[in-house]
Design a protein around this motif. Structure first.
Motif, mmCIF file in Angstrom:
data_model
loop_
_atom_site.group_PDB
_atom_site.id
_atom_site.type_symbol
_atom_site.label_atom_id
_atom_site.label_comp_id
_atom_site.label_asym_id
_atom_site.label_seq_id
_atom_site.Cartn_x
_atom_site.Cartn_y
_atom_site.Cartn_z
ATOM 1 N N ARG A 111 0.840 -1.203 0.000
ATOM 2 C CA ARG A 111 0.000 0.000 0.000
ATOM 3 C C ARG A 111 0.876 1.256 0.000
ATOM 4 O O ARG A 111 0.587 2.229 -0.696
ATOM 5 N N GLU A 363 -3.005 -5.264 -7.939
ATOM 6 C CA GLU A 363 -1.906 -4.402 -7.480
ATOM 7 C C GLU A 363 -1.009 -4.001 -8.649
ATOM 8 O O GLU A 363 -0.613 -2.834 -8.777
ATOM 9 N N GLU A 414 -8.383 0.380 -1.750
ATOM 10 C CA GLU A 414 -8.427 1.100 -0.479
ATOM 11 C C GLU A 414 -8.866 0.196 0.668
ATOM 12 O O GLU A 414 -8.736 0.557 1.835
ATOM 13 N N PRO A 416 -8.284 -3.220 2.680
ATOM 14 C CA PRO A 416 -7.260 -4.261 2.856
ATOM 15 C C PRO A 416 -7.876 -5.651 2.955
ATOM 16 O O PRO A 416 -7.883 -6.292 4.011
#
Length: 836
Positions: A111, A363, A414, A416
């Motif tokens: 992140r 990701e 946003e 997790p």
């Protein structure tokens, strides 16, 4: 600066680590358990000149270990956690403006990299326990290497673990520093033979023996919570304090297992693999290793993940044994035979090769690298699994058709959690069902709060949570409900919502599950043997079933959240549904699309053509399709032929001859342009060569009536047809004037010319094809048409073998010519006697 006792083994190699990091951006450290690499080395590096006041990030694969390592590091400075040393894990952090050393779980680093690719203010990243090769660790390393190459040539990365692939330093082009010693020696003991029976029974027996014969606390490894509870029940009367240790426990319960008992009572800690690495459990002198671990296995073909129990690899066994030597000499009992030890796998496969890659692919898309091949991986993500992940993410509206991240995909990052549950949360909030979405997402992440046999209906779980939260009691495991509520509260906080304790609409739950698991919408199928209901077909195409008697068995449609590919009953190929909710017809209708379907029905041998309103594999409505698009017809018929074989087609004598002639020339002239007409080649290219000749074929009989000769001839571009006639003629004219067919074969052997012996009197040279380079194989026949000689040397036959044949046959066939001199005798077609 030295903040740890110099007796720690890691102290011997700290100068080498410092020198390597001063000279290289990437360094590998191997140090055995108990050496101090996690709890001493980071502090020793904190004031290196090359850090220049920047901070250090230490990655730990698990939250329990991250908290524990941060506490140990802070103790080394005589400070509280949150001052110089802090930690960040999901939904929890203890850091301050003073913090220069952060212990984080791997997702936290990802992140941070997404928000700040330069890692501003960070000078060193330590990847601890890298031998586990978790998905996030491999991703972090790949991203860090790109950052080093493109943005931060001053950023250092230290990869370390107790057990590492010996080829790792070379694969990373990095120097290796090794620490040979451990804190205290550990004696490893094996069983005489491999045990039989439940692992919790074997572990319990060995723990009792260890308590009687050894000093100190005992750490026992079991594969999961069920086995831990079973062993705890068996050890309740030992007088020791028996404590569980696994990831779902509260922080308070985890600390109780890790720290010495305040009253000095002897402890037995029953742990999962969570205790293998980075944890020092004060007082442990004995390890009892049950030899099993439970891991997730993802099947990309079904999109299902299930828990699999198996043998620990050797590197994990070494890590476990090392827990006994952290604070004093210890003993490790391995509950298998010494003979079995070398048969264990050396390591687990890297998670990137086996896991659900949807989080990783999302990701990477957000990182700006839709194609994983653009990064430097230790082991590249398998392409088929990447494609499966992309398909899922497109279904969640997280990626566009080019694999780029969408605004919704950015929003999912946003949260997790897995993109599925993130999509459930965002979609639920948009549908004004945010509190219910938070409760449901939390329930799906945690263990089931209801006891076994409670049925599959998620509505019951939501009701149990809301009753408990409202203080109205109800059923369910209170410890699990506490964890579910803690997680639900985190999701509500992110969504800026308040809790809702009203009764949930079951169809709202089904609609939310559909957001997370669009391929798991399910329609009821016909009842099974004995009229048993509860059989369903998923939109993804898999058959699934509820346990017999489940309350949801009569539902016409379900949204399935948890299932696995293990069967409900022996001999049943349907996967088992664990958690689901009823699905409203309107939810299915909203997702349905009309498509034109043309497919082969193998049972009837006919082509089915219809318009279908469907959701994946679920057909909601059908209408006949009168005008069948040619491309769909060709695709379906080609699929039928591939499935059932070329025998569906009738090649006939001329077409088979053409195939054999062309295949022969491919052997004889390997550098030529002759097309491949073998069965595999024809099956591979059916659409190209057969498609234009399928016409209106709809049945097996239609396929059998197609004239394939023109289709095959069309594969021979000019001037190959004329060359084929010249080089591989269909017939040969023999001296009698007869035109005899040649029998070509597909293996490159000479063609066969079967001719009556009397028709080739006077012929000296064997006929040849392939421009005279390939003599035919003569089958010289008797008057009755039976071979009497097989030869490629006709001249030699007339001079020698003919006379033996003549002696044997002229008495049996007196009306036929058997001359003394076959060279001068006129060839004969029929039975006229010409002397001899």
């Amino acid at each position: 600066m030295s903040v740890q006792p110099p007796t720690l083994p890691i102290a011997e190699v700290i100068p080498a680590v410092r020198a390597a990091l001063a000279a290289h951006p990437l360094v590998v450290l191997q140090a055995p358990p108990g050496a101090g690499k996690s709890t001493a080395l980071p502090l020793e590096l904190l004031h290196e000149d090359w850090l220049a006041g920047q901070s250090v990030i230490v990655l730990q694969p698990r939250r329990v270990a991250a908290r524990a390592v941060a506490s140990r590091l802070a103790e080394g400075l005589n400070e509280a956690v949150g001052q110089t040393v802090g930690y960040r894990v999901r939904f929890e952090s203890r850091v301050s403006a003073q913090t220069r050393l952060e212990v984080v779980t791997e997702g936290i680093l990802t992140r941070r990299l997404q928000r700040d690719p330069e890692l501003s203010g960070v000078g060193l990243v330590i990847l601890d326990e890298f031998h586990e090769r978790s998905l996030n660790a491999d991703l972090a390393l790949a991203l860090l290497r790109e950052v080093q190459g493109a943005l931060r040539d001053d950023l250092r990365v230290l990869v370390m673990s107790a057990t590492l692939d010996p080829d790792l330093p070379a694969r990373l082009n990095a120097p290796l520093v090794e620490s040979a010693g451990r804190a205290y020696p550990v004696e490893v003991r094996y069983l005489p033979t491999d045990p039989v029976g439940r692992v919790e029974d074997t572990v319990s027996r060995q723990v009792r023996q260890a308590l009687a014969e050894e000093e100190g606390d005992v750490l026992a490894f079991l594969p999961g919570v069920r086995e831990i509870r079973g062993a705890a029940a068996q050890l309740a009367d030992t007088g020791a304090l028996v404590l569980p240790l696994y990831g779902d426990l509260s922080v308070r319960e985890q600390r109780r297992a890790l720290l010495p008992d305040p009253k000095g009572q002897r402890k037995v800690v029953l742990a999962t693999s969570i205790a293998e690495t980075s944890l020092t459990i004060d007082g442990v002198r004995v390890v009892v290793d049950g030899g099993q671990s439970r891991t997730q296995a993802f099947d990309p073909a079904t999109g299902l993940t299930r828990m699999v129990t198996g043998r620990v690899p050797r590197d994990s066994a070494a890590q476990r044994a090392g827990r006994a030597g952290r604070t004093a000499p210890g003993v490790a009992y391995r509950l298998w035979s010494e003979r079995t030890q070398p048969l264990l796998p050396p390591t687990r496969p890297p998670e990137v090769l086996e896991a659900d890659l949807a989080p990783l692919v999302l990701e990477l898309a957000a990182w700006g690298t839709p194609d994983p091949a653009d990064l430097a991986w230790l082991d590249a993500p398998p392409a088929p699994r990447v494609q499966t992940a992309r398909a899922l993410l497109r279904g969640l509206n997280a990626l566009d058709s080019a694999g780029r991240v969408t605004p919704e995909g950015q929003r999912l990052l946003e949260f997790p959690t897995h993109p599925r549950l993130a999509h459930l949360l965002t979609g639920g909030a948009q549908a004004r069902l945010g509190p219910l979405a938070a409760d449901l997402a939390a329930l799906l992440e945690e263990r089931d709060p209801l006891p076994p046999g409670s049925g599959a209906d998620l509505t019951e779980r939501v009701a149990a949570l809301r009753f408990w939260r409202a203080g109205r009691g109800g059923r369910g495991d209170v410890a699990v409900l506490e964890r579910v509520e803690r997680l639900s509260r985190q999701w509500r906080s992110l969504l800026e919502l308040r809790a809702d304790n009203t009764e949930a609409d079951p169809y709202d739950l089904g609609g939310l599950i559909a957001l997370a698991y669009p391929e798991r919408l399910a329609l009821a199928r016909e009842a099974g043997p004995g009229g048993v209901r509860g059989r369903f077909l998923l939109a993804g195409g898999q058959g699934v079933a509820l346990p017999e008697g489940d309350a949801l068995a009569g539902a016409p449609a379900l949204a399935v959240a948890h299932l696995d590919s293990r069967t409900v009953n022996p001999g049943n190929a349907e996967g088992r549904i664990y958690l689901a909710a009823p699905l409203a017809e309107a939810t299915l209708d909203a997702r349905a699309q009309w498509t034109e379907a043309v497919r082969w029905d193998a049972r009837t041998g006919t082509l089915l053509a219809q318009r279908e309103r469907r959701v994946g594999a679920l057909i909601l409505e059908t209408r006949p399709l009168k005008d069948v698009p040619a491309e769909l017809r060709v695709e379906a018929l080609a699929g039928a032929i591939r499935a059932e074989g070329l025998h569906l087609l009738n090649f006939g004598r001329e077409a088979e001859s053409l195939r054999a002639r062309v295949q022969s020339l491919r052997y004889w002239q390997p550098d030529g342009d002759w097309p491949a007409l073998s069965a595999p080649a024809l099956l591979d290219t059916l659409e190209d060569w057969l498609g234009p000749f399928l016409g209106t074929a709809r049945t097996r009989d239609d396929l059998g009536r197609i004239n394939l000769l023109p289709a095959l001839q069309a594969l021979l571009p000019w001037p190959l047809p004329q060359q084929l006639e010249d080089l591989a003629p269909t017939h040969v004219t023999v001296p009698s004037g007869s035109r005899i067919r040649l029998e070509y074969r597909t293996d490159g052997s000479p063609p066969i010319l079967a001719v009556r012996l009397q028709e080739v009197f006077g012929l000296a040279d064997t006929p040849a094809v392939n421009a005279g380079r390939t003599p035919v194989l003569l089958h010289l026949l008797s008057p009755a048409g039976r071979p009497v000689q097989v030869t490629q040397d006709l001249r030699s036959f007339w001079n020698s073998s003919y006379f033996e044949v003549r002696k044997d046959l002229r008495g049996r066939y007196p009306k036929h010519a058997w001359p003394d001199d076959p060279w001068t005798h006129a060839p004969i077609k029929g039975t006229r006697r010409r002397g001899g």
